[in-house]
Design a protein around this motif. Structure first.
Motif, PDB file in Angstrom:
ATOM      1  N   HIS A 382     -14.457  41.036  12.253  1.00 28.15           N
ATOM      2  CA  HIS A 382     -14.290  42.466  12.004  1.00 28.15           C
ATOM      3  C   HIS A 382     -14.667  42.799  10.562  1.00 28.15           C
ATOM      4  CE1 HIS A 382     -12.605  43.081  15.873  1.00 28.15           C
ATOM      5  NE2 HIS A 382     -11.436  42.498  15.630  1.00 28.15           N
ATOM      6  N   ALA A 383     -15.337  43.937  10.393  1.00 27.57           N
ATOM      7  CA  ALA A 383     -15.753  44.421   9.069  1.00 27.57           C
ATOM      8  C   ALA A 383     -16.599  43.385   8.339  1.00 27.57           C
ATOM      9  CB  ALA A 383     -14.527  44.822   8.237  1.00 27.57           C
ATOM     10  N   LEU A 384     -17.437  42.683   9.071  1.00 32.72           N
ATOM     11  CA  LEU A 384     -18.224  41.591   8.505  1.00 32.72           C
ATOM     12  C   LEU A 384     -19.088  42.054   7.342  1.00 32.72           C
ATOM     13  CD1 LEU A 384     -19.190  38.620   8.660  1.00 32.72           C
ATOM     14  CD2 LEU A 384     -20.882  39.372  10.367  1.00 32.72           C
ATOM     15  N   ASP A 385     -19.665  43.242   7.457  1.00 35.94           N
ATOM     16  CA  ASP A 385     -20.572  43.739   6.426  1.00 35.94           C
ATOM     17  C   ASP A 385     -19.951  44.834   5.573  1.00 35.94           C
ATOM     18  OD1 ASP A 385     -22.712  42.088   7.402  1.00 35.94           O
ATOM     19  OD2 ASP A 385     -22.960  43.520   9.044  1.00 35.94           O
ATOM     20  N   THR A 386     -18.645  45.027   5.714  1.00 38.20           N
ATOM     21  CA  THR A 386     -17.968  46.120   5.012  1.00 38.20           C
ATOM     22  C   THR A 386     -17.393  45.689   3.674  1.00 38.20           C
ATOM     23  OG1 THR A 386     -17.428  47.110   7.152  1.00 38.20           O
ATOM     24  CG2 THR A 386     -16.173  47.882   5.263  1.00 38.20           C
ATOM     25  N   THR A 387     -17.048  44.396   3.556  1.00 34.06           N
ATOM     26  CA  THR A 387     -16.438  43.891   2.328  1.00 34.06           C
ATOM     27  C   THR A 387     -17.075  42.557   1.954  1.00 34.06           C
ATOM     28  OG1 THR A 387     -14.659  42.435   3.108  1.00 34.06           O
ATOM     29  CG2 THR A 387     -14.297  44.800   3.337  1.00 34.06           C
ATOM     30  N   THR A 388     -16.828  42.114   0.737  1.00 34.46           N
ATOM     31  CA  THR A 388     -17.344  40.802   0.322  1.00 34.46           C
ATOM     32  C   THR A 388     -16.643  39.659   1.033  1.00 34.46           C
ATOM     33  OG1 THR A 388     -15.798  40.784  -1.549  1.00 34.46           O
ATOM     34  CG2 THR A 388     -18.028  41.634  -1.955  1.00 34.46           C
ATOM     35  N   LEU A 389     -15.535  39.931   1.719  1.00 36.36           N
ATOM     36  CA  LEU A 389     -14.902  38.894   2.522  1.00 36.36           C
ATOM     37  C   LEU A 389     -15.853  38.362   3.589  1.00 36.36           C
ATOM     38  CD1 LEU A 389     -11.359  40.469   3.063  1.00 36.36           C
ATOM     39  CD2 LEU A 389     -11.935  38.568   1.548  1.00 36.36           C
ATOM     40  N   GLY A 390     -16.786  39.213   4.023  1.00 39.33           N
ATOM     41  CA  GLY A 390     -17.769  38.760   4.997  1.00 39.33           C
ATOM     42  C   GLY A 390     -18.595  37.599   4.474  1.00 39.33           C
ATOM     43  N   ASP A 391     -18.941  37.634   3.181  1.00 39.20           N
ATOM     44  CA  ASP A 391     -19.686  36.518   2.587  1.00 39.20           C
ATOM     45  C   ASP A 391     -18.829  35.255   2.554  1.00 39.20           C
ATOM     46  OD1 ASP A 391     -21.836  38.233   2.129  1.00 39.20           O
ATOM     47  OD2 ASP A 391     -21.085  38.804   0.139  1.00 39.20           O
ATOM     48  N   ASP A 392     -17.545  35.416   2.247  1.00 42.88           N
ATOM     49  CA  ASP A 392     -16.647  34.259   2.243  1.00 42.88           C
ATOM     50  C   ASP A 392     -16.527  33.661   3.642  1.00 42.88           C
ATOM     51  OD1 ASP A 392     -15.979  34.554  -0.534  1.00 42.88           O
ATOM     52  OD2 ASP A 392     -14.656  36.204   0.020  1.00 42.88           O
ATOM     53  N   VAL A 393     -16.383  34.524   4.646  1.00 40.40           N
ATOM     54  CA  VAL A 393     -16.273  34.041   6.025  1.00 40.40           C
ATOM     55  C   VAL A 393     -17.539  33.287   6.420  1.00 40.40           C
ATOM     56  CG1 VAL A 393     -16.155  34.765   8.440  1.00 40.40           C
ATOM     57  CG2 VAL A 393     -14.648  35.832   6.751  1.00 40.40           C
ATOM     58  N   ARG A 394     -18.694  33.844   6.097  1.00 36.09           N
ATOM     59  CA  ARG A 394     -19.958  33.178   6.440  1.00 36.09           C
ATOM     60  C   ARG A 394     -20.029  31.793   5.804  1.00 36.09           C
ATOM     61  NH1 ARG A 394     -22.120  38.614   5.792  1.00 36.09           N
ATOM     62  NH2 ARG A 394     -23.140  39.311   7.724  1.00 36.09           N
ATOM     63  N   ALA A 395     -19.670  31.711   4.529  1.00 39.19           N
ATOM     64  CA  ALA A 395     -19.786  30.436   3.817  1.00 39.19           C
ATOM     65  C   ALA A 395     -18.850  29.385   4.414  1.00 39.19           C
ATOM     66  CB  ALA A 395     -19.482  30.641   2.333  1.00 39.19           C
ATOM     67  N   VAL A 396     -17.606  29.764   4.677  1.00 33.01           N
ATOM     68  CA  VAL A 396     -16.640  28.807   5.209  1.00 33.01           C
ATOM     69  C   VAL A 396     -17.011  28.411   6.632  1.00 33.01           C
ATOM     70  CG1 VAL A 396     -14.221  28.464   5.858  1.00 33.01           C
ATOM     71  CG2 VAL A 396     -14.793  29.613   3.702  1.00 33.01           C
ATOM     72  N   ALA A 397     -17.399  29.391   7.449  1.00 31.84           N
ATOM     73  CA  ALA A 397     -17.757  29.094   8.832  1.00 31.84           C
ATOM     74  C   ALA A 397     -18.990  28.192   8.901  1.00 31.84           C
ATOM     75  CB  ALA A 397     -17.998  30.391   9.595  1.00 31.84           C
ATOM     76  N   GLU A 398     -20.015  28.498   8.102  1.00 33.98           N
ATOM     77  CA  GLU A 398     -21.238  27.695   8.126  1.00 33.98           C
ATOM     78  C   GLU A 398     -20.946  26.244   7.768  1.00 33.98           C
ATOM     79  OE1 GLU A 398     -25.667  27.521   6.002  1.00 33.98           O
ATOM     80  OE2 GLU A 398     -24.321  29.209   5.624  1.00 33.98           O
ATOM     81  N   ALA A 399     -20.089  26.022   6.799  1.00 29.35           N
ATOM     82  CA  ALA A 399     -19.753  24.657   6.399  1.00 29.35           C
ATOM     83  C   ALA A 399     -19.051  23.888   7.513  1.00 29.35           C
ATOM     84  CB  ALA A 399     -18.868  24.688   5.156  1.00 29.35           C
ATOM     85  N   ARG A 400     -18.481  24.616   8.469  1.00 31.61           N
ATOM     86  CA  ARG A 400     -17.759  23.982   9.568  1.00 31.61           C
ATOM     87  C   ARG A 400     -18.511  24.062  10.891  1.00 31.61           C
ATOM     88  NH1 ARG A 400     -12.232  23.057   8.779  1.00 31.61           N
ATOM     89  NH2 ARG A 400     -11.773  23.117   6.544  1.00 31.61           N
ATOM     90  N   GLY A 401     -19.768  24.464  10.830  1.00 27.97           N
ATOM     91  CA  GLY A 401     -20.576  24.515  12.039  1.00 27.97           C
ATOM     92  C   GLY A 401     -20.225  25.651  12.977  1.00 27.97           C
ATOM     93  N   ILE A 402     -19.647  26.730  12.444  1.00 31.83           N
ATOM     94  CA  ILE A 402     -19.254  27.886  13.252  1.00 31.83           C
ATOM     95  C   ILE A 402     -20.180  29.051  12.910  1.00 31.83           C
ATOM     96  CG2 ILE A 402     -17.396  29.498  13.819  1.00 31.83           C
ATOM     97  CD1 ILE A 402     -15.437  27.349  12.737  1.00 31.83           C
ATOM     98  N   ALA A 403     -20.823  29.624  13.907  1.00 33.48           N
ATOM     99  CA  ALA A 403     -21.647  30.811  13.703  1.00 33.48           C
ATOM    100  C   ALA A 403     -20.749  32.048  13.680  1.00 33.48           C
ATOM    101  CB  ALA A 403     -22.684  30.935  14.812  1.00 33.48           C
ATOM    102  N   VAL A 404     -21.230  33.100  13.024  1.00 31.57           N
ATOM    103  CA  VAL A 404     -20.478  34.357  12.992  1.00 31.57           C
ATOM    104  C   VAL A 404     -21.359  35.481  13.503  1.00 31.57           C
ATOM    105  CG1 VAL A 404     -19.055  33.593  11.053  1.00 31.57           C
ATOM    106  CG2 VAL A 404     -21.119  34.922  10.603  1.00 31.57           C
ATOM    107  N   GLN A 405     -20.713  36.544  13.981  1.00 31.80           N
ATOM    108  CA  GLN A 405     -21.443  37.701  14.489  1.00 31.80           C
ATOM    109  C   GLN A 405     -20.623  38.964  14.279  1.00 31.80           C
ATOM    110  OE1 GLN A 405     -21.986  37.383  18.755  1.00 31.80           O
ATOM    111  NE2 GLN A 405     -19.786  37.465  19.188  1.00 31.80           N
ATOM    112  N   ARG A 406     -21.328  40.096  14.288  1.00 35.39           N
ATOM    113  CA  ARG A 406     -20.653  41.387  14.329  1.00 35.39           C
ATOM    114  C   ARG A 406     -20.086  41.586  15.740  1.00 35.39           C
ATOM    115  NH1 ARG A 406     -25.550  41.621  12.107  1.00 35.39           N
ATOM    116  NH2 ARG A 406     -25.693  42.114   9.865  1.00 35.39           N
TER     117      ARG A 406
END
Length: 499
Positions: A382-406
């Motif tokens: 939720h709100a993936l592109d609304t706050t800088t938290l989206g960048d944090d989520v992407r970075a943590v998820a990518e390191a764990r092999g998890i893709a993210v989506q809107r």
């Protein structure tokens, strides 16, 4: 949680992945500890943790005790609690009929009672298809039956109501569309009860809003020439629908009960280790309330609310335990909110009345809508592109092999249906997550089946099917995300407006 329902062969096949995972207990210590706390919070002794109930108070006391044992500092109003004053209206008795054909509240139709709703209704009925502005006509004094479609290009709920009001209708019976496969209608409803914040503006609108079970349209139409099943099929497919008047009138009487209640947010603070960031608290939130006792489904009337949301209050507790004695650079405010199921009430109250002394709230990471019942390969954010938290989520998820989506299903409006939303409305960066899936996969089938058989039902209990590896994978993702957001130099910020 009285007993497990028997699965059909089809459902058992769809749930195979989760069923296989559920045969064994969690293998790692952290997941075992998390599930043990989940069991304490959503066992029958907590009676489903309904807002304002003794069961909720017992659960709140348990959370406060575990926060204290983990070394948190009380962050409520002079203690662990922030009391949230509320007003409840409930339907205690009802008599409903069309002509001489009776209807059952919670089974044939549902309503959320309001302060201004009439307790006696005697009105003619008209059917107006999708209730577009061009179809309504003169419906003065009538209850209007509308097909509650979610399809693009057809009237929205707000547009339907505006058209009915303009035509003079006294209310609406909105057919819960069985064609809305992404979140199918659930019958029976648990109860007919509304809870609002005590300081909410008094409702003076007598307009009647009811939801109609599609299977009950035939009862409304009665022996008329119209084929109710055909109307439902056409409405679910988005095909043209007719307009017609019904021969019989709608009669209903409701006995309402009103009371003032209060229910507590449970708040605990872990101080930060960096004095320069002491004014940038990160809120970790989940809702403690559930449905409590309600209309039985398959003989079970206790809505334990294990995944919604006891398991993720338990995850807050596990995070507090993990961080005990060390902390992170920013303060962490652990928040178990009340009243989420009644309209995000605890979170709304907290955002409007933050407890004191209070650091400035820098962000909220909310845990809700999470279903670890199939492998975690994809997260809807939720709100993936609304706050800088989206960048944090992407970075943590990518390191764990998890893709993210809107959110691929915005028509469900999930962004506004959980406790991160009041923070976003106040301009505070916030995020939350849903287990994602690729269309047509077994994971999607499992997810859809859970929404039919588990969501807001007594079957969301400790005996349901869990993918333990998926649960462990998400919990590890959450721990890593909190460490990143609370420990990095950059302060979370908004980068786009919320809609």
């Amino acid at each position: 949680m009285k007993f497990r329902i028997a699965l059909t062969a089809t459902a058992a096949l769809l749930l195979g992945t989760a069923a296989d995972a559920r045969k064994d207990a969690p293998t790692d210590a952290d997941t075992r500890a998390w599930w043990a706390i989940t069991g304490e919070l959503s066992g029958d002794a907590m009676a489903g943790r309904d807002t304002g109930s003794p069961g909720y108070d017992r659960a709140a006391a348990l959370v406060a005790a575990k926060f204290a044992a983990a070394g948190l500092k009380p962050a409520g109003e002079g203690g662990w609690y922030q009391q949230v004053p509320m007003h409840e209206i409930a339907v205690r008795r009802s008599t409903i009929a069309v002509g001489n054909r009776p209807l059952r509240l919670l089974y044939d139709l549902a309503l959320s009672p309001s302060e201004a709703m009439p307790t006696t209704i005697d009105a003619g009925l008209v059917y107006r298809g999708y209730c577009g502005a061009d179809a309504i006509g003169d419906v003065r004094g009538k209850l209007v039956i509308c097909h509650g479609t979610h399809r693009d290009g057809l009237p929205s709920g707000a547009a339907r109501e505006a058209a009915v009001r303009k035509g003079g209708g006294v209310g609406m019976l909105t057919i819960a569309d069985p064609g809305f496969a992404v979140e199918p209608p659930r019958w029976p409803y648990a109860y007919s009860r509304s809870v609002t914040l005590a300081d909410a503006k008094l409702d003076t609108d007598p307009f009647v809003r009811m939801t109609l079970n599609a299977a009950s349209l035939a009862t409304l139409i009665g022996p008329a020439r119209r084929d109710a099943a055909a109307l439902i099929a056409k409405g679910s497919a988005g095909r043209p629908l007719p307009n017609f008047y019904l021969a019989d009138r709608f009669h209903a009487t409701f006995t309402l009960a009103r009371r003032r209640i209060q229910s507590a947010n449970v708040l605990g603070m872990l101080p930060g280790t960096d004095p320069a960031l002491a004014g940038q608290a990160i809120v970790l939130s989940a809702h403690l309330d559930g449905y409590g006792h309600g209309e039985p489904v398959n003989g079970d009337g206790l809505y334990n609310g294990t995944l919604d949301d006891a398991a993720y209050v338990a995850l807050l507790i596990r995070e507090a335990q993990r961080l005990q004695g060390r902390g992170l650079r920013r303060p962490i405010l652990f928040a178990a909110f009340t009243g989420e199921e009644k309209g995000l009430l605890g979170a709304r109250w907290f955002v409007a009345h933050p407890t004191s002394p209070k650091p400035r709230i820098a962000a909220d990471i909310n845990l809700d809508q999470l279903r670890p019942i199939f492998p975690l390969k994809l997260l809807t954010v939720h709100a993936l592109d609304t706050t800088t938290l989206g960048d944090d989520v992407r970075a943590v998820a990518e390191a764990r092999g998890i893709a993210v989506q809107r959110d691929p299903e915005p028509e469900r409006n999930l962004l506004r249906r959980a406790d991160h939303w009041p923070f976003l409305q106040a301009g505070i960066p916030a995020t939350a997550f849903v287990f994602g899936y690729k269309p047509g996969t077994k994971s999607e089938a499992i997810y859809r089946q859970w929404y039919k058989t588990g969501y807001h039902k007594p079957q969301d209990d400790l005996d349901q099917l869990i993918d333990w590896q998926a649960a462990a994978d998400f919990n590890g993702f959450f721990y890593a995300l909190v460490a990143r957001v609370a420990g990095q130099d950059a302060t979370p910020r908004m980068v786009a407006a919320v809609e």
